[in-house]
Design an enzyme around this catalytic site. Sequence first.
Site, PDB file in Angstrom:
ATOM      1  N   ARG A  34      -1.977  -2.262  -3.899  1.00  0.00           N
ATOM      2  CA  ARG A  34      -2.018  -3.212  -5.222  1.00  0.00           C
ATOM      3  C   ARG A  34      -3.219  -3.769  -5.573  1.00  0.00           C
ATOM      4  NH1 ARG A  34       3.849  -6.316  -4.556  1.00  0.00           N
ATOM      5  NH2 ARG A  34       5.295  -4.715  -5.498  1.00  0.00           N
ATOM      6  N   ASP A  49       0.730  -0.076  -8.093  1.00  0.00           N
ATOM      7  CA  ASP A  49       2.084  -0.683  -7.679  1.00  0.00           C
ATOM      8  C   ASP A  49       2.954   0.728  -7.314  1.00  0.00           C
ATOM      9  OD1 ASP A  49       4.485  -1.829  -7.228  1.00  0.00           O
ATOM     10  OD2 ASP A  49       4.366  -2.884  -9.228  1.00  0.00           O
ATOM     11  N   TYR A 141      14.693  -5.720   3.939  1.00  0.00           N
ATOM     12  CA  TYR A 141      13.832  -5.152   4.643  1.00  0.00           C
ATOM     13  C   TYR A 141      14.450  -3.780   5.528  1.00  0.00           C
ATOM     14  CZ  TYR A 141       9.554  -3.954   7.673  1.00  0.00           C
ATOM     15  OH  TYR A 141       8.369  -3.706   8.120  1.00  0.00           O
ATOM     16  N   LYS A 145      13.847   0.233   5.228  1.00  0.00           N
ATOM     17  CA  LYS A 145      13.455   0.932   6.191  1.00  0.00           C
ATOM     18  C   LYS A 145      14.354   1.893   7.051  1.00  0.00           C
ATOM     19  CE  LYS A 145       9.250  -0.818   6.086  1.00  0.00           C
ATOM     20  NZ  LYS A 145       7.956  -0.105   5.753  1.00  0.00           N
TER      21      LYS A 145
END
Length: 234
Positions: A34, A49, A141, A145
């Site tokens: 970014r 991004d 998260y 993942k």
Amino acid sequence: MNRHILVTGASRGIGAAIARYFVDQGERVSALSRSGVAPEGCAMSLAVDVADSLQVNEAVRHAVGELGPVDAAIVNAGVTRDGLAMRMSDEQWHDVIATDLDGAFYTARATMASMVRARSGSIIFISSVSPFIGVPGQANYAAAKAGLMGLARALAKEVATRGVTVNVVAPGLIDTEMTSDLGAAKEQMSAMIPMGRIGQPADIAGVVGFLASNEARYITGAVIPIDGGLAMGL
């Protein structure tokens, strides 16, 4: 070898260590992040991004135009927006899924075409052991993942006959800026590591380097934990 290696999330932490590893091997590294910041020696640094598919497509086109087809894509970009699930906002959920999972798909899709045409290449997703051990406050998260593992195995079967490998590295507790925000949870997790120490970004970079090498051409669809034994048996 002077291959073109593309690394996302390359400005710091694990991504920066991976980019430096390949630079030290004499590879041409295109570093996406970014901020557009990259380790010294990278052939190209682009501000992207990864949650925006148009930005990813344009960045990959530009990198391929300047450095040639991508030989290995290291899909590392990720963010955390921790919070207990019952209090987690829609924004916290979507921010993590958009970067960590959507962005991974966009990157893989954008880099795959040239690999399939060349009948050679490697895609390596940087996941986590979080989905296997359960970390309070990381439902978003862990979901993202875990999604990388399903994504990788589907892609691995799609492109295996074209000589392209797709694998997943699942780091445990690694000493980065991201894990410094875990607070007391970091100490608790550290105490659970059989090897008795927190990992370093370089521990991840070496395994990624192996998976991108000719020595690993018969490995695909694998999930490799690098965690000092934290999630032993995953």
